[in-house]
Write a protein that holds these residues in place. Structure first.
Motif, mmCIF file in Angstrom:
data_model
loop_
_atom_site.group_PDB
_atom_site.id
_atom_site.type_symbol
_atom_site.label_atom_id
_atom_site.label_comp_id
_atom_site.label_asym_id
_atom_site.label_seq_id
_atom_site.Cartn_x
_atom_site.Cartn_y
_atom_site.Cartn_z
ATOM 1 N N PRO A 89 4.694 4.630 -3.488
ATOM 2 C CA PRO A 89 3.878 5.243 -4.528
ATOM 3 C C PRO A 89 3.182 6.515 -4.076
ATOM 4 N N LEU A 96 -0.290 8.676 -13.755
ATOM 5 C CA LEU A 96 0.542 7.728 -14.476
ATOM 6 C C LEU A 96 0.597 7.967 -15.967
ATOM 7 N N PHE A 123 10.909 2.864 -5.887
ATOM 8 C CA PHE A 123 11.166 4.170 -6.473
ATOM 9 C C PHE A 123 12.315 4.795 -5.715
ATOM 10 N N ALA A 169 -1.655 4.772 -0.079
ATOM 11 C CA ALA A 169 -0.335 4.158 -0.129
ATOM 12 C C ALA A 169 -0.065 2.987 0.817
ATOM 13 N N THR A 199 -7.519 4.883 1.647
ATOM 14 C CA THR A 199 -7.362 3.836 0.652
ATOM 15 C C THR A 199 -5.962 3.828 0.082
ATOM 16 N N VAL A 225 -1.275 9.979 -7.900
ATOM 17 C CA VAL A 225 -0.236 9.417 -8.741
ATOM 18 C C VAL A 225 -0.716 9.481 -10.173
ATOM 19 N N TRP A 227 3.745 -8.494 -7.471
ATOM 20 C CA TRP A 227 2.367 -8.202 -7.096
ATOM 21 C C TRP A 227 1.546 -9.489 -7.035
ATOM 22 N N TRP A 258 -0.255 -10.873 -3.666
ATOM 23 C CA TRP A 258 -1.697 -10.784 -3.489
ATOM 24 C C TRP A 258 -2.477 -11.969 -4.028
ATOM 25 N N MET A 265 -3.488 -0.266 -5.216
ATOM 26 C CA MET A 265 -2.430 0.748 -5.147
ATOM 27 C C MET A 265 -1.057 0.143 -5.408
ATOM 28 N N GLU A 266 -0.910 -1.078 -4.956
ATOM 29 C CA GLU A 266 0.414 -1.688 -5.083
ATOM 30 C C GLU A 266 0.740 -2.130 -6.497
ATOM 31 N N LEU A 267 -0.204 -1.920 -7.385
ATOM 32 C CA LEU A 267 0.123 -2.189 -8.776
ATOM 33 C C LEU A 267 0.931 -1.054 -9.387
ATOM 34 N N SER A 268 1.038 0.032 -8.685
ATOM 35 C CA SER A 268 1.658 1.189 -9.314
ATOM 36 C C SER A 268 3.086 0.938 -9.817
#
Lengths: 184, 184
Positions: free
Chosen positions: B156, B5, B145, B182, B180, B3, B118, B122, A106-109
DNA sequence: TGAGGTGGGTTCATTCGGCGAACCGACCGC
DNA sequence: GCGGTCGGTTCGCCGAATGAACCCACCTCA
């Protein structure tokens, strides 16, 4: 005002005093390179895009992307291995699985949104942009760099980098040409 | 709270060079796919990263990335063709060239910064993160954002999409599992 | 006078990964 | 027991990526 996007090129300790020329040819890694190791593949990024759009099943990915089955299977497996997605059985009997984004995924968004906006801005051959909005209020989303101290957004030109174990003041490139820089 | 994209989906590959005259199925592309058509290659992204770090000459790219010469030449040529970089002679006699980011290229920085952060978050196996700061004040950069109306940043999970020619209200995925989602 | 180095490439042969086609097996409905 | 769906794997081909080698104009140094 150099935008330094990577960590130290040579060793994490300190670029200067440790002799880098000695052994290693290739720098071990930078975070962008590590990220690309996971999602640095055209299909993978498109798979992630689809995942954000709510696609979860093998065949839906396959149909939407028109991707070869073996490639899709391989990419999904790698994404699961990397922790970006989880494979979850959603029904027994005929065992069926779905692939969902983990929090890591998700954090790749922000990265995908940035890519999308860039594509919309510079590569729209007639295609209308996709407009993302702040759901609660419905007004258009902006993405930017934010300084909590100054309480303001700013442009790429105002970024400097600070490396953990090195001189805490900003990198500066004397030869940098502002003409190519931040604003148009 | 899906979301979304992308714009219209189909046709993921070969963004640029696809024959436009083939008046096939309606939506030929999405902006992420188009963006990937330009920078959707591992080497290309690393080249861009180096460019942001101030590298400009062929051989410096080659040494830093340990990339094969033909591949580097090809990628630089493509980047120039795409308008992301410019090739500029910086000396005559032995003619020498440098490659610089155009404004179009500079504007990729949000995507690269997002990727870097990111990766740092991670995939740091022991590597310290690269800290980016707001140069004027020196405090750490945040990327997020931003809603101009609400005057606030958001995650997100609060993104919705609005497609120009379709229903102006938000996409909503009833089956979406917030577990799963945000935040962690 | 030439030996070696540098910057920016191109050409060529080989290897590697993407791809479509085919197959598989467990189930379903009919 | 026939075809359809879902989620794969195996196989063989082929184009793309790659490293090695070559090229050329220029410079320094001895």
């Amino acid at each position: 005002m150099v935008v330094t996007l990577s960590g130290p090129t040579t060793e994490p300790t300190s670029a200067a005093d440790l002799d880098p020329a000695a052994g290693e040819v290739a720098p071990p890694d930078c975070s962008i390179a590590r990220a690309l190791g996971v999602i640095g593949d055209r299909w993978t990024i498109l798979i992630m895009r689809d995942a954000f759009r709510g696609i979860r099943r093998f065949d839906d990915f396959r149909r939407d992307l028109d991707i070869a089955r073996p490639v899709l299977a391989d990419r999904l497996r790698k994404l699961v291995d990397a922790g970006v997605m989880v494979k979850r059985r959603y029904q027994t009997h005929p065992e069926r699985f779905e692939y969902r984004l983990t929090p890591m995924g998700m954090e790749l968004s922000p990265a995908l949104v940035a890519l999308m906006r860039w594509g919309d801005r510079w590569l729209n051959d007639g295609h209308p942009p996709t407009i993302l909005v702040h759901e609660p209020c419905g007004s258009e989303l902006e993405q930017g760099f934010w300084c909590r101290t100054c309480q303001q957004t700013f442009s790429p030109g105002d970024i400097a980098s600070r490396h953990p174990h090195s001189d805490p003041h900003t990198d500066h490139d004397p030869d940098h040409d502002p003409a190519t820089g931040a604003t148009r």
